[in-house]
Design an enzyme around this catalytic site. Structure first.
Site, PDB file in Angstrom:
ATOM      1  N   TYR A  15       0.825  -1.220   0.000  1.00 16.78           N
ATOM      2  CA  TYR A  15       0.000   0.000   0.000  1.00 16.78           C
ATOM      3  C   TYR A  15       0.854   1.262   0.000  1.00 16.78           C
ATOM      4  O   TYR A  15       0.338   2.364  -0.011  1.00 16.78           O
ATOM      5  CB  TYR A  15      -0.899   0.008   1.252  1.00 16.78           C
ATOM      6  CG  TYR A  15      -0.082  -0.086   2.512  1.00 16.78           C
ATOM      7  CD1 TYR A  15       0.479   1.062   3.086  1.00 16.78           C
ATOM      8  CD2 TYR A  15       0.219  -1.313   3.103  1.00 16.78           C
ATOM      9  CE1 TYR A  15       1.293   0.974   4.210  1.00 16.78           C
ATOM     10  CE2 TYR A  15       1.026  -1.406   4.210  1.00 16.78           C
ATOM     11  CZ  TYR A  15       1.558  -0.257   4.754  1.00 16.78           C
ATOM     12  OH  TYR A  15       2.372  -0.347   5.847  1.00 16.78           O
ATOM     13  N   GLY A  16       2.188   1.075   0.087  1.00 23.36           N
ATOM     14  CA  GLY A  16       3.059   2.239   0.269  1.00 23.36           C
ATOM     15  C   GLY A  16       4.090   2.345  -0.835  1.00 23.36           C
ATOM     16  O   GLY A  16       3.773   2.319  -2.026  1.00 23.36           O
ATOM     17  N   LEU A  18       6.095   0.335  -2.015  1.00 22.58           N
ATOM     18  CA  LEU A  18       6.311  -0.827  -2.890  1.00 22.58           C
ATOM     19  C   LEU A  18       5.375  -0.853  -4.095  1.00 22.58           C
ATOM     20  O   LEU A  18       5.548  -1.659  -5.013  1.00 22.58           O
ATOM     21  CB  LEU A  18       6.145  -2.131  -2.090  1.00 22.58           C
ATOM     22  CG  LEU A  18       7.318  -2.518  -1.196  1.00 22.58           C
ATOM     23  CD1 LEU A  18       6.907  -3.604  -0.196  1.00 22.58           C
ATOM     24  CD2 LEU A  18       8.497  -3.024  -2.025  1.00 22.58           C
ATOM     25  N   GLU A  90      11.604  -3.995   4.932  1.00 16.73           N
ATOM     26  CA  GLU A  90      10.712  -3.437   5.959  1.00 16.73           C
ATOM     27  C   GLU A  90      11.283  -3.603   7.364  1.00 16.73           C
ATOM     28  O   GLU A  90      10.640  -3.224   8.337  1.00 16.73           O
ATOM     29  CB  GLU A  90       9.318  -4.079   5.874  1.00 16.73           C
ATOM     30  CG  GLU A  90       8.676  -4.035   4.490  1.00 16.73           C
ATOM     31  CD  GLU A  90       8.576  -2.632   3.896  1.00 16.73           C
ATOM     32  OE1 GLU A  90       8.786  -1.638   4.624  1.00 16.73           O
ATOM     33  OE2 GLU A  90       8.302  -2.532   2.695  1.00 16.73           O
TER      34      GLU A  90
HETATM   35  N1  PCA Z   1       6.368  -0.454   2.074  1.00 17.65           N
HETATM   36  C1  PCA Z   1       5.376  -1.430   2.365  1.00 17.65           C
HETATM   37  C2  PCA Z   1       4.874  -1.045   3.711  1.00 17.65           C
HETATM   38  C3  PCA Z   1       5.058   0.414   3.759  1.00 17.65           C
HETATM   39  C4  PCA Z   1       6.028   0.697   2.690  1.00 17.65           C
HETATM   40  O1  PCA Z   1       6.430   1.764   2.336  1.00 17.65           O
HETATM   41  C5  PCA Z   1       4.267  -1.352   1.341  1.00 17.65           C
HETATM   42  O2  PCA Z   1       4.403  -0.648   0.328  1.00 17.65           O
HETATM   43  O3  PCA Z   1       3.229  -2.006   1.549  1.00 17.65           O
END
Ligand code: PCA
Length: 160
Positions: A15-16, A18, A90
């Site tokens: 969700y972030g 990635l 992470e």
């Molecule tokens: N990376 C992971 C968790 C938060 C982030 O920046 C993601 O994209 O889900």
């Protein structure tokens, strides 16, 4: 013939940073990190607070289900090697934790996926703006780990 993959395939909801077009997406597509395949866009069934935290503008999904929004993200199928590499990125379990959550695709298919979230966090983080969808270009720019100060007190730094 299909390519042989090592071990099981695992579903991960991102969700972030990635997501496609975001600063860490390359981590998911680099062949030496393992296998990944985009499955679909999806939204969490539970609501969560998604905020931008620390002086490095890191997206945090906070473990306070019910507050915030149904979070938009992307489902990937990954092999064990890629999953282990996502844990490295992470910094699981020291920084992000992870758990299995149900997400729904646009055509309403439910999928159980791993997602990374923050289990212990300072309450002030809940006062930040709750996002439904993360886009680095629309927030203060994300700072890569290699450009950060040595993180001696990573957790204490969160509310910054
Ligand atoms: N990376 C992971 C968790 C938060 C982030 O920046 C993601 O994209 O889900």
């Amino acid at each position: 013939m299909t390519a042989k993959l090592s071990g099981n395939l695992i579903k991960v909801f991102v969700y972030g940073t990635l997501k496609r077009g975001e600063p860490n997406h390359h981590w998911l597509t680099r062949p030496e990190n393992g296998h990944s395949r985009f499955v679909c866009e999806a939204q969490t069934v539970q609501k969560f607070p998604l905020v931008i935290g620390t002086r490095y503008n890191i997206p945090f999904l906070l473990n306070k289900p019910g507050a915030g929004h149904n979070i938009c993200g992307e489902v990937y199928e990954v092999d064990d090697t890629m999953f282990a590499n996502l844990d490295v990125l992470e910094d699981y379990p020291n920084y992000y934790d992870r758990e299995i959550q149900q997400v729904k695709s646009k055509d309403n298919v439910s999928i159980d996926c791993w997602l990374y979230l923050i289990k212990e966090f300072p309450e002030q983080l809940l006062l930040k703006r709750h996002l439904e969808s993360y886009h680095n270009a629309e927030t203060q720019p994300y700072c890569e780990r290699s450009e950060r100060l040595p993180d001696v007190k990573a957790k204490e730094d969160m509310a910054y």
